[in-house]
Scaffold this motif. Structure first.
Motif, PDB file in Angstrom:
ATOM      1  N   LEU A 260      41.785 -15.516  37.622  1.00 21.89           N
ATOM      2  CA  LEU A 260      40.415 -15.812  38.070  1.00 21.89           C
ATOM      3  C   LEU A 260      40.185 -15.233  39.472  1.00 21.89           C
ATOM      4  CD1 LEU A 260      37.702 -17.272  37.756  1.00 21.89           C
ATOM      5  CD2 LEU A 260      38.786 -19.359  38.542  1.00 21.89           C
ATOM      6  N   LEU A 261      41.157 -15.429  40.373  1.00 27.19           N
ATOM      7  CA  LEU A 261      41.027 -14.899  41.733  1.00 27.19           C
ATOM      8  C   LEU A 261      40.979 -13.371  41.722  1.00 27.19           C
ATOM      9  CD1 LEU A 261      43.452 -17.296  43.658  1.00 27.19           C
ATOM     10  CD2 LEU A 261      40.974 -17.197  43.886  1.00 27.19           C
ATOM     11  N   ILE A 262      41.781 -12.762  40.860  1.00 29.34           N
ATOM     12  CA  ILE A 262      41.781 -11.294  40.770  1.00 29.34           C
ATOM     13  C   ILE A 262      40.415 -10.803  40.283  1.00 29.34           C
ATOM     14  CG2 ILE A 262      42.729  -9.335  39.455  1.00 29.34           C
ATOM     15  CD1 ILE A 262      45.478 -10.733  39.681  1.00 29.34           C
ATOM     16  N   PHE A 263      39.871 -11.503  39.281  1.00 28.81           N
ATOM     17  CA  PHE A 263      38.544 -11.124  38.777  1.00 28.81           C
ATOM     18  C   PHE A 263      37.506 -11.200  39.907  1.00 28.81           C
ATOM     19  CE2 PHE A 263      34.390 -12.720  37.499  1.00 28.81           C
ATOM     20  CZ  PHE A 263      33.934 -11.653  36.731  1.00 28.81           C
ATOM     21  N   LEU A 264      37.550 -12.300  40.661  1.00 28.66           N
ATOM     22  CA  LEU A 264      36.573 -12.482  41.744  1.00 28.66           C
ATOM     23  C   LEU A 264      36.711 -11.389  42.805  1.00 28.66           C
ATOM     24  CD1 LEU A 264      36.732 -16.381  42.164  1.00 28.66           C
ATOM     25  CD2 LEU A 264      34.937 -15.051  41.042  1.00 28.66           C
ATOM     26  N   MET A 265      37.947 -11.004  43.090  1.00 21.47           N
ATOM     27  CA  MET A 265      38.172  -9.935  44.076  1.00 21.47           C
ATOM     28  C   MET A 265      37.608  -8.607  43.572  1.00 21.47           C
ATOM     29  SD  MET A 265      42.015 -10.469  45.413  1.00 21.47           S
ATOM     30  CE  MET A 265      42.569 -12.036  46.020  1.00 21.47           C
ATOM     31  N   VAL A 266      37.928  -8.300  42.298  1.00 24.40           N
ATOM     32  CA  VAL A 266      37.451  -7.025  41.726  1.00 24.40           C
ATOM     33  C   VAL A 266      35.927  -7.026  41.668  1.00 24.40           C
ATOM     34  CG1 VAL A 266      37.475  -5.551  39.661  1.00 24.40           C
ATOM     35  CG2 VAL A 266      39.574  -6.672  40.397  1.00 24.40           C
TER      36      VAL A 266
ATOM     37  N   THR B 274      33.838  -8.698  43.495  1.00 24.01           N
ATOM     38  CA  THR B 274      33.263  -8.600  44.844  1.00 24.01           C
ATOM     39  C   THR B 274      33.247  -7.142  45.309  1.00 24.01           C
ATOM     40  OG1 THR B 274      34.196 -10.766  45.289  1.00 24.01           O
ATOM     41  CG2 THR B 274      33.443  -9.527  47.195  1.00 24.01           C
ATOM     42  N   GLY B 275      34.329  -6.428  44.990  1.00 20.55           N
ATOM     43  CA  GLY B 275      34.420  -5.039  45.455  1.00 20.55           C
ATOM     44  C   GLY B 275      33.739  -4.044  44.537  1.00 20.55           C
ATOM     45  N   ALA B 276      33.444  -4.468  43.308  1.00 22.92           N
ATOM     46  CA  ALA B 276      32.921  -3.524  42.301  1.00 22.92           C
ATOM     47  C   ALA B 276      31.611  -2.864  42.725  1.00 22.92           C
ATOM     48  CB  ALA B 276      32.734  -4.234  40.965  1.00 22.92           C
ATOM     49  N   GLY B 277      30.777  -3.590  43.440  1.00 23.93           N
ATOM     50  CA  GLY B 277      29.479  -3.067  43.846  1.00 23.93           C
ATOM     51  C   GLY B 277      29.589  -1.887  44.803  1.00 23.93           C
ATOM     52  N   ARG B 278      30.727  -1.764  45.462  1.00 21.04           N
ATOM     53  CA  ARG B 278      30.903  -0.706  46.457  1.00 21.04           C
ATOM     54  C   ARG B 278      31.439   0.591  45.837  1.00 21.04           C
ATOM     55  NH1 ARG B 278      32.237  -5.476  48.611  1.00 21.04           N
ATOM     56  NH2 ARG B 278      31.248  -6.086  50.574  1.00 21.04           N
TER      57      ARG B 278
ATOM     58  N   TYR C 135      39.061  -4.777  33.954  1.00 28.82           N
ATOM     59  CA  TYR C 135      37.908  -4.197  33.256  1.00 28.82           C
ATOM     60  C   TYR C 135      36.707  -5.154  33.307  1.00 28.82           C
ATOM     61  CZ  TYR C 135      35.223  -1.981  29.534  1.00 28.82           C
ATOM     62  OH  TYR C 135      34.229  -1.369  28.816  1.00 28.82           O
ATOM     63  N   LEU C 136      36.984  -6.437  33.106  1.00 28.46           N
ATOM     64  CA  LEU C 136      35.909  -7.442  33.169  1.00 28.46           C
ATOM     65  C   LEU C 136      35.294  -7.470  34.566  1.00 28.46           C
ATOM     66  CD1 LEU C 136      37.529 -10.471  31.266  1.00 28.46           C
ATOM     67  CD2 LEU C 136      35.734  -8.974  30.430  1.00 28.46           C
ATOM     68  N   GLY C 137      36.130  -7.323  35.571  1.00 26.03           N
ATOM     69  CA  GLY C 137      35.651  -7.326  36.960  1.00 26.03           C
ATOM     70  C   GLY C 137      34.660  -6.211  37.221  1.00 26.03           C
ATOM     71  N   LEU C 138      34.807  -5.116  36.508  1.00 26.73           N
ATOM     72  CA  LEU C 138      33.905  -3.974  36.705  1.00 26.73           C
ATOM     73  C   LEU C 138      32.650  -4.067  35.846  1.00 26.73           C
ATOM     74  CD1 LEU C 138      36.461  -1.013  36.672  1.00 26.73           C
ATOM     75  CD2 LEU C 138      35.470  -2.132  38.652  1.00 26.73           C
ATOM     76  N   ASN C 139      32.738  -4.797  34.762  1.00 30.60           N
ATOM     77  CA  ASN C 139      31.654  -4.732  33.775  1.00 30.60           C
ATOM     78  C   ASN C 139      30.952  -6.037  33.414  1.00 30.60           C
ATOM     79  OD1 ASN C 139      31.787  -1.799  32.775  1.00 30.60           O
ATOM     80  ND2 ASN C 139      33.910  -2.479  32.790  1.00 30.60           N
ATOM     81  N   GLN C 140      31.510  -7.161  33.810  1.00 28.31           N
ATOM     82  CA  GLN C 140      30.914  -8.420  33.349  1.00 28.31           C
ATOM     83  C   GLN C 140      30.260  -9.225  34.479  1.00 28.31           C
ATOM     84  OE1 GLN C 140      30.394  -9.886  30.376  1.00 28.31           O
ATOM     85  NE2 GLN C 140      31.050  -7.975  29.426  1.00 28.31           N
ATOM     86  N   SER C 141      29.477 -10.201  34.077  1.00 32.89           N
ATOM     87  CA  SER C 141      28.806 -11.057  35.059  1.00 32.89           C
ATOM     88  C   SER C 141      29.811 -12.036  35.664  1.00 32.89           C
ATOM     89  CB  SER C 141      27.685 -11.829  34.368  1.00 32.89           C
ATOM     90  OG  SER C 141      28.243 -12.750  33.461  1.00 32.89           O
TER      91      SER C 141
END
Lengths: 273, 173
Positions: free
Chosen positions: B78-84, B86-90, B41-47
């Motif tokens: 942390l790596l999972i967040f970075l992956m999400v 990175t892909g969230a913008g698409r 969820y953080l990966g989709l919504n946070q900085s």
């Protein structure tokens, strides 16, 4: 220079965070002693009241249900228990005589390992947070004299060893965890090996092909690993496989302890002086 | 400050559910990873900065109650967040179905990352069969819990939808 930093700041930020996390992890891996850090202690202390509170609440609810509400077969159970009590009383007399004989023989053989260890009872309060690892949390910690590396047992045999301690809690790595290894031997023929966890069971490793191992053999601790005292039950051999080639045979072991019903454990403290 | 304290309490509550309540209700050795859902969820919504630090913290929190080496889940989350991230913008991050799919895939990714990290830094030879055995049921369970998680968030998501898209959202505040 600043423009460059600004341009790549997201990548740099991510790289710095990953590097820091990686350094923290590798630093903890290398630490041999006092592996419980400040963050862990803090979280464990914050969580402790909630965990013991929940356990008490659930135990009370179950107690009320069992004692006062679910009395469907109480009378029948009562009659059966009285009959069983009479039978057990008669057996108890015979067993007491056997126990006294056993104690005398044990003294004669100078078999004092078990008596030399002080055992601290503790309750299991939580399980591992994930499905991948096999650890449990107990309700006694460094305030009760528990330290990292101490063996944890139950009446049936070895349960695991302490890997983290906080003042009122400690975490136990169960012997079924894949990262656990215990120096063991086969009780019948004294063949040595290492029992490693496989998630649900155990495997007896480094057993040479020519060694005589059979299904049903009892595995006990050898006392050579520096953690567990000698002679504690580990499990029973349930499968032996000898391939045509290779130095070792594959031996599967069923743990003596039922880890799905682990509630009370004993932590073996330092030996008495 | 208030949001920080709220996040801290929420993380402790989820961890408490994960280690003390759900194991009593679910079959042996099968439990959802609620903190991982928060990371998705953080990966989709946070900085990058705030989400990264929060994910690292959540991983470290899980480390306190899981496994034997502190820091393993910290870096994995942390790596999972970075992956999400990175892909969230698409993707259309407002689509609730995305979180469900993410819950499934991040669980798979978690298993793979844990295996790689254990292989690189510790003895992971024996962890593989267990990982393979558990990974799929846990991914399904996490997806189901993500569905429950979504049920708890409709109001906030509605608020977000009415706000204009902030392109500088990625900057740490």
């Amino acid at each position: 220079m600043f423009d460059l930093l600004r341009k790549y700041r997201t990548v740099l930020l991510a790289a710095v965070m990953v590097l820091a996390a990686l350094l923290l992890y590798s630093q903890n891996l290398r630490r041999a002693e006092e592996r419980t850090n400040l963050f862990e202690r803090l979280i464990l202390q914050i969580m402790a009241p909630a965990q013991s509170g929940l356990k008490t609440a659930i135990d009370r609810i179950v107690g009320i249900w069992d004692r006062y509400l679910w009395l469907v077969e109480a009378e029948e159970d009562n009659l059966l228990l009285r009959e069983e009590n009479r039978r057990l009383r008669s057996e108890l007399g015979a067993l007491q005589e056997l126990r006294l004989t056993n104690e005398r023989l044990s003294k004669l053989l100078d078999f004092r390992d078990r008596q030399a260890l002080t055992a601290l009872p503790a309750q299991v309060i939580t399980e591992d947070a994930t499905s991948w690892f096999r650890t449990v949390m107990i309700d006694k910690g460094s305030d009760a004299g528990i330290r990292e590396g101490m063996p944890v047992v139950v009446a049936e045999g070895v349960a695991g060893r302490i890997i983290r301690t906080a003042p009122n809690q400690a975490r136990v790595l169960l012997i079924t965890d894949a990262s656990s290894a215990v120096a063991t031997l086969i009780q019948r023929n004294r063949s040595r090996g290492v029992c490693r966890g496989s998630g649900t069971g155990l495997t007896f490793e480094f057993a040479l092909r020519e060694e005589d191992i059979e299904v049903g053999d009892q595995i006990i601790t050898s006392g050579h690993g520096g953690v567990f005292p000698k002679g504690l039950p580990i499990g029973t051999v349930v499968r032996v496989e000898r391939e045509e080639y290779g130095m070792f045979q594959q031996v599967e072991v069923a743990p003596a302890v039922d880890f799905s019903r682990l509630e009370e454990v004993l932590v073996l403290l330092e030996e008495n002086p | 400050m208030k949001r920080g304290a709220g996040f801290f309490l929420l993380s402790l509550l989820l961890l408490f559910l994960q280690v003390a309540v759900l194991p009593r209700l679910l079959p042996d050795h099968l439990k959802p990873d609620l903190l991982l859902l928060v990371v998705a969820y953080l990966g989709l919504n946070q900085s990058w900065l705030r989400g990264g630090l929060c994910s690292w913290y959540l991983g470290s929190l899980e480390d306190v109650f899981a496994g034997s080496d502190f820091g393993l889940f910290g870096i994995t989350f942390l790596l999972i967040f970075l992956m999400v991230k990175t892909g969230a913008g698409r993707f259309n991050t407002e689509n609730p179905l995305l979180l469900l799919l993410l819950a499934f895939f991040v669980t798979m990714v978690k298993g793979i990352l844990l295996s790689i990290l254990l292989l690189l830094f510790a003895d992971a030879g024996r962890q593989w069969p267990l990982l393979l055995h558990i990974i799929l049921p846990e991914a399904v369970l996490n997806t189901l819990f993500a569905l429950l998680f979504l049920r708890c968030l409709p109001r906030r998501r509605g608020e977000r939808r009415s706000r204009p898209q902030n392109l500088s959202r990625g900057l740490p505040s």
